[in-house]
Design an enzyme around this catalytic site. Structure first.
Site, PDB file in Angstrom:
ATOM      1  N   ASP A 264      -9.213  13.781  32.431  1.00  0.00           N
ATOM      2  CA  ASP A 264      -8.430  14.349  31.340  1.00  0.00           C
ATOM      3  C   ASP A 264      -6.960  13.929  31.417  1.00  0.00           C
ATOM      4  OD1 ASP A 264      -7.993  16.410  29.164  1.00  0.00           O
ATOM      5  OD2 ASP A 264      -6.716  17.259  30.734  1.00  0.00           O
ATOM      6  N   ALA A 265      -6.406  13.520  30.288  1.00  0.00           N
ATOM      7  CA  ALA A 265      -4.960  13.339  30.081  1.00  0.00           C
ATOM      8  C   ALA A 265      -4.253  12.718  31.286  1.00  0.00           C
ATOM      9  CB  ALA A 265      -4.317  14.681  29.723  1.00  0.00           C
ATOM     10  N   GLU A 301      -8.961   9.560  29.578  1.00  0.00           N
ATOM     11  CA  GLU A 301      -8.206   9.937  28.385  1.00  0.00           C
ATOM     12  C   GLU A 301      -6.754   9.615  28.705  1.00  0.00           C
ATOM     13  OE1 GLU A 301      -7.010  13.699  25.529  1.00  0.00           O
ATOM     14  OE2 GLU A 301      -7.329  14.005  27.664  1.00  0.00           O
ATOM     15  N   ASP A 327      -6.670   6.460  18.899  1.00  0.00           N
ATOM     16  CA  ASP A 327      -6.176   5.683  17.756  1.00  0.00           C
ATOM     17  C   ASP A 327      -7.286   5.474  16.728  1.00  0.00           C
ATOM     18  OD1 ASP A 327      -3.776   5.497  19.052  1.00  0.00           O
ATOM     19  OD2 ASP A 327      -3.750   3.314  19.209  1.00  0.00           O
ATOM     20  N   HIS A 396     -14.054  17.631  21.291  1.00  0.00           N
ATOM     21  CA  HIS A 396     -13.612  19.021  21.441  1.00  0.00           C
ATOM     22  C   HIS A 396     -12.169  19.199  21.009  1.00  0.00           C
ATOM     23  CE1 HIS A 396     -11.836  17.471  25.183  1.00  0.00           C
ATOM     24  NE2 HIS A 396     -11.052  18.516  25.139  1.00  0.00           N
TER      25      HIS A 396
END
Length: 603
Positions: A264-265, A301, A327, A396
């Site tokens: 994640d991130a 991500e 994108d 999500h």
């Protein structure tokens, strides 16, 4: 039958002499082990801030905690199970107690990956690992090949998206016991399905993280993230921190036999040292996977669009197989809905051109300035194979971060959705669906947590304030309608309605998606596997898009699409064998129908 375990350098490990407990607590002068219903035992302080004790006073199933000098009792940050939530006792788990049935499973290659993201607690009526297991046949029959679970790290309360986890080694007890999660993965492998897990290595949740009390140097004020002080990946004392996360990844892959991890991130993981933690972690994972002969896949991500993590050689991915391509999503979403608020503003002027660039080159922002963010974003990606990009129309975040959790089926015309699904599921990029998308689910997926008191108030008001800049929520009464994330009704509304898929319009969509995925896995599979970097795109008329990808060994894969609501000229057609057309046999001569897409193989 076989039994698997990842031997960790910390936490509770069962051995011949009893259970070895090991905690990194450099801020604590002494630590005592608390065994529920048993003795409170002093731990030996070792070099480097470690505290250790091996004792026969505990065994598999024993509940334990650590006592700090000020009397605070804390759970084990490497707990394998937290049956009483994040503040309670940890449980000693024997990972070898589960006998795996599908021991010959080695995974599937990346070019066969079709991801299906889901939240365990809302995917089935039961909201459990077992409830998901009962619906694996539906997923296999649909044609997905990889089930991606939202984060499972134990969170406070009984309901959460998973991104507030604080016990990174303890699978969420609200969904079942560790052996039930293993049975789920085992059953998925039996059906030829890979299973991925989403992990959060950029922050801890706001409740239940006790590391500050005894391991202050786990965090650093040198760097800051949206959640506060950053995790210390690059300080002089960062080795135990780096090992904590590397072992967490290996733990999920080795002990639970997951086939892949989504990180994640990672743009919020700040590391100025060399090697970067993401490089070191991936290299450790790759080395172990190679030694075991397993196909393991790592996905990022990364809002910064850093192509450096996605490098390839002749053998495939050097470190990370793919990245979620936001994108692509944003351009497709604007095309389908016309929305231009928030980050969609960057895509509102030329969504068709941007979609074409994404399909041909990967990222849309490859160093150009994002007006929404106010600075340049991204690195060149034209050298990457198309499969390095994970493309999707919903996930999500993109559903749940809307005020009411609206799905595309309630926002876009069905014919437009079908055309963009065909593009997404048949293009050479790696496709992903969100749970229920295969039948055009209309149930919302809303933001939910299970906080209480001041934290619950802060989350509720913060959520409503977040949407205060949108014109439709300028009215305080409208903002008050935004669902309370803490309310159980918000969680209940987010459950899939499985009866919905049998309605005529939903059954048509499910049949359509299953047909696309059969084609992807069948006649198109050899073509897609040959897709190379160097794609090109062009636009014509109001809404025509042509994309071409060169194929290894010669030839071209071509997409011709009309992504608008009126017919246009078919002037770009120039032969080739049709692999798929949304309107095959029903289009007028010389025209591409509205919202149509076709793939062709050109020699």
């Amino acid at each position: 039958m076989a039994r698997f375990a990842h031997t960790m350098p910390f936490g509770a490990e069962i051995g011949d002499g009893g259970v070895r407990f090991r905690l990194w607590a450099p801020s604590a002068a002494d630590v005592r082990l608390v065994v529920e219903g048993g003795p409170e035992l002093p731990m030996e302080r070792l070099d480097g801030g470690w505290h250790e004790l091996t004792t026969d006073a505990a065994r598999a199933g024993s509940r334990y905690a650590f006592r700090l000098p000020d009397g605070l009792q804390v759970p084990d940050p490497a707990s394998r199970f937290q049956q009483d939530d994040v503040h309670g006792f940890s449980t000693v788990v024997d990972p070898r107690s589960y006998e795996w049935r599908n021991t010959a499973w080695k995974g599937r290659p990346w070019n066969e990956t079709v991801l299906y993201e889901l939240h365990v607690g809302t995917f089935s009526p039961e909201g459990t690992y077992e409830g998901l297991l009962r619906r694996l046949d539906h997923l296999a029959e649909t044609g997905v090949t990889a089930v991606e679970l939202l984060p499972l790290a134990e969170c406070p309360g009984r309901r959460n998206w998973g991104y507030d986890g604080v016990m990174l080694f303890a699978p969420e007890a609200a969904y079942g016991r560790p052996e039930e999660l293993k049975a789920l993965v085992d059953a998925a492998h039996e059906r030829g399905l890979m299973v991925f897990i989403d992990v959060v290595y950029n922050h801890f949740g706001p409740e239940g993280n006790y590391l500050h009390a005894y391991a202050g140097s786990f965090f650093t004020e040198r760097h800051h993230t949206p959640w506060g002080a950053a995790i210390n990946f690059d300080g002089s004392d960062a080795r135990p921190v780096r090992d904590f996360y590397i072992n967490n990844a290996l733990y999920w892959l080795n002990e639970y036999r997951f086939d892949g991890i989504r990180f994640d991130a990672v743009h919020a993981i700040i590391d100025d040292s060399k090697p970067h933690i993401l490089f070191e972690l991936a290299e450790r994972v790759r080395a172990e996977a190679q030694a075991q002969g397993r196909e393991i896949h790592l996905v990022l991500e990364n809002a910064a669009n850093e192509s450096r993590f996605l490098g390839r050689d002749q053998g495939g991915a050097l470190r990370y197989d793919g990245q979620w391509n936001d994108d692509y999503h944003h351009a497709a979403h604007v095309l389908l809905t016309g929305e231009s608020g928030g980050y969609y503003a960057d895509f509102a002027a030329e969504p068709l051109r941007m979609l074409g660039r994404s399909l041909a080159e990967g990222y849309i922002f490859q160093g150009e300035k994002s007006e929404f963010e106010g600075h340049p974003r991204g690195e060149p990606s034209t050298h990457l194979p198309p499969a390095a990009m994970v493309n999707f129309l919903q996930n999500h975040d993109q559903i749940g971060n809307r005020a009411f959790g609206d799905r595309l089926a309630t926002l876009a015309p069905e014919e437009g959705l079908r055309a963009l699904l065909a593009v997404t599921l048949l293009a050479p990029q790696t496709p992903m669906l969100f749970m229920g998308e295969e039948w055009g689910a209309r149930t919302p997926f809303q933001f939910f947590v299970d906080f209480h008191g001041e934290l619950a108030d802060a989350v509720r008001e913060g959520r409503r304030k977040e949407f205060g800049s949108f014109k439709e929520f300028q009215d305080p009464e409208m903002r008050a309608r935004i669902p309370d994330p803490n309310a159980d009704e918000t969680f209940q509304r987010s459950h899939l309605d499985w009866s919905e898929k049998d309605k005529p319009e939903n059954a048509r969509m499910l049949s359509f998606v299953r047909g696309l995925l059969r084609l992807r896995a069948g006649d198109m599979a050899p073509v897609l596997a040959r897709a190379m970097p160097g794609g090109r795109y062009r636009l014509w008329d109001r809404s025509g898009l042509a994309v071409e990808w060169p194929l290894q060994g010669g030839g071209t894969l071509r997409l011709l699409a009309n992504l608008g609501d009126a017919p246009i000229s078919d002037a770009e057609r120039s032969g080739g064998r049709a692999l798929f057309e949304t309107h095959a046999g029903s289009r007028a001569e010389g025209q591409l129908p509205a919202w149509s897409a076709g793939f062709h193989l050109v020699d």
